[in-house]
Design an enzyme around this catalytic site. Structure first.
Site, PDB file in Angstrom:
ATOM      1  CB  SER A  69      -0.898   0.116   1.228  1.00  0.00           C
ATOM      2  OG  SER A  69      -1.801  -1.212   1.408  1.00  0.00           O
TER       3      SER A  69
HETATM    4  N1  SAH Z   1      -1.167  -4.850   3.991  1.00  0.00           N
HETATM    5  C1  SAH Z   1      -0.360  -5.154   2.874  1.00  0.00           C
HETATM    6  C2  SAH Z   1      -1.120  -4.740   1.640  1.00  0.00           C
HETATM    7  C3  SAH Z   1      -1.176  -6.165   0.752  1.00  0.00           C
HETATM    8  S1  SAH Z   1      -2.217  -5.851  -0.455  1.00  0.00           S
HETATM    9  C4  SAH Z   1       0.981  -4.515   2.931  1.00  0.00           C
HETATM   10  O1  SAH Z   1       1.610  -3.773   3.756  1.00  0.00           O
HETATM   11  O2  SAH Z   1       1.843  -4.593   2.185  1.00  0.00           O
HETATM   12  C5  SAH Z   1      -3.511  -7.250  -0.174  1.00  0.00           C
HETATM   13  C6  SAH Z   1      -3.275  -8.548   0.165  1.00  0.00           C
HETATM   14  O3  SAH Z   1      -4.225  -9.063   0.646  1.00  0.00           O
HETATM   15  C7  SAH Z   1      -2.879  -9.136  -0.928  1.00  0.00           C
HETATM   16  O4  SAH Z   1      -1.432  -9.723  -0.578  1.00  0.00           O
HETATM   17  C8  SAH Z   1      -3.794 -10.185  -1.031  1.00  0.00           C
HETATM   18  O5  SAH Z   1      -3.264 -11.616  -1.458  1.00  0.00           O
HETATM   19  C9  SAH Z   1      -4.229 -10.467   0.229  1.00  0.00           C
HETATM   20  N2  SAH Z   1      -5.733 -10.928   0.415  1.00  0.00           N
HETATM   21  C10 SAH Z   1      -6.545 -10.722  -0.507  1.00  0.00           C
HETATM   22  N3  SAH Z   1      -7.925 -11.527  -0.274  1.00  0.00           N
HETATM   23  C11 SAH Z   1      -7.222 -11.920   1.185  1.00  0.00           C
HETATM   24  C12 SAH Z   1      -8.092 -12.755   1.889  1.00  0.00           C
HETATM   25  N4  SAH Z   1      -9.502 -13.357   1.868  1.00  0.00           N
HETATM   26  N5  SAH Z   1      -7.493 -13.195   3.050  1.00  0.00           N
HETATM   27  C13 SAH Z   1      -6.306 -12.949   3.123  1.00  0.00           C
HETATM   28  N6  SAH Z   1      -5.596 -12.153   2.392  1.00  0.00           N
HETATM   29  C14 SAH Z   1      -6.151 -11.598   1.339  1.00  0.00           C
END
Ligand code: SAH
Length: 221
Positions: A69
């Protein structure tokens, strides 16, 4: 890894200071949040080829079609969760690179984080280990179900967007607890919401328009 953590060239302290100034100008006010962003190396969570852009205020690809993000969003969501004091436990859904969890780990006693893509989770864990963050606990699973064994949580942060707030997450929020979550479709508008659980039920506030990857069902290698 040592060099990588200390930071060299484009990843120097000066570029981090500049990022924090930018976040301040955009309205982030919590000094503890700003200080943790200033002193946490974001480049560690990003592929070497993109590391020179780590302190730009922008989301970056982390593989598997996912992104780390934008620092402003990380700061904003963290600030909102901490507004009424420091929660003792936070559940994050969507570990991704592990950066948001690392920021939280330096501000609250315990962070639980769940990721559906195992390859990303393994990398994130390695970063947490390298930074010696001992209070981050992570699990490979579909985070729509939360992490019921460790519930209730004083705060929940969801970093992928569902079309509707999963019921299990609402149930795992403690009374007085706060959840920040982007809600909406990937093609359309997503709004960042703040849900507060009271004795009477749930209160909902709409914060900013945002753009997150979708919250998907199931888990994958
Ligand atoms: N907080 C993260 C941002 C990641 S983007 C950071 O600091 O880098 C969002 C993430 O959510 C992705 O890695 C994606 O694989 C995950 N995601 C999507 N759906 C999900 C679910 N149902 N359960 C767990 N993770 C999920």
């Amino acid at each position: 890894m040592n060099n990588q953590i200390q930071g060299i060239g484009m990843t120097s302290q000066r570029t981090r200071d500049r990022l924090v100034e930018r976040l301040r100008n955009k309205g982030i006010q919590n000094e503890r949040v700003l200080e943790v962003i200033r002193t946490t190396p974001r480049h560690v969570f990003i592929d070497e080829a993109l590391a020179h852009r780590a302190y730009e205020d922008t989301a970056l690809p982390i593989g598997q079609g996912q992104t780390i993000s934008q620092p402003y969003i990380v700061a904003r969501m963290t600030e909102v969760l901490l507004e009424n004091g420091v929660p003792d436990t936070v559940l994050e859904v969507g570990t991704g690179s592990g950066y948001q969890a690392a920021i939280l780990a330096r501000l609250v006693p315990k962070v639980y984080t769940v990721e559906r893509i195992n390859a990303l989770l393994l990398k994130a864990r390695e970063c947490h280990r390298a930074l010696k963050l001992m209070n981050v606990f992570s699990k490979h699973s579909d985070g729509s179900w939360g992490w019921p064994e460790k519930a209730p949580y004083a705060a929940i942060m969801v970093t992928a967007a569902p079309e509707q707030i999963p019921q299990s997450l609402l149930e795992q929020l403690s009374i007085g607890g706060r959840m920040v979550i982007p809600v909406g479709t990937t093609s359309g508008v997503q709004m960042l919401k703040l849900i507060t659980r009271t004795v009477a039920g749930f209160e909902e506030q709409t914060l900013d328009a945002v753009r997150f990857v979708p919250l998907l069902d199931g888990s994958v290698r």
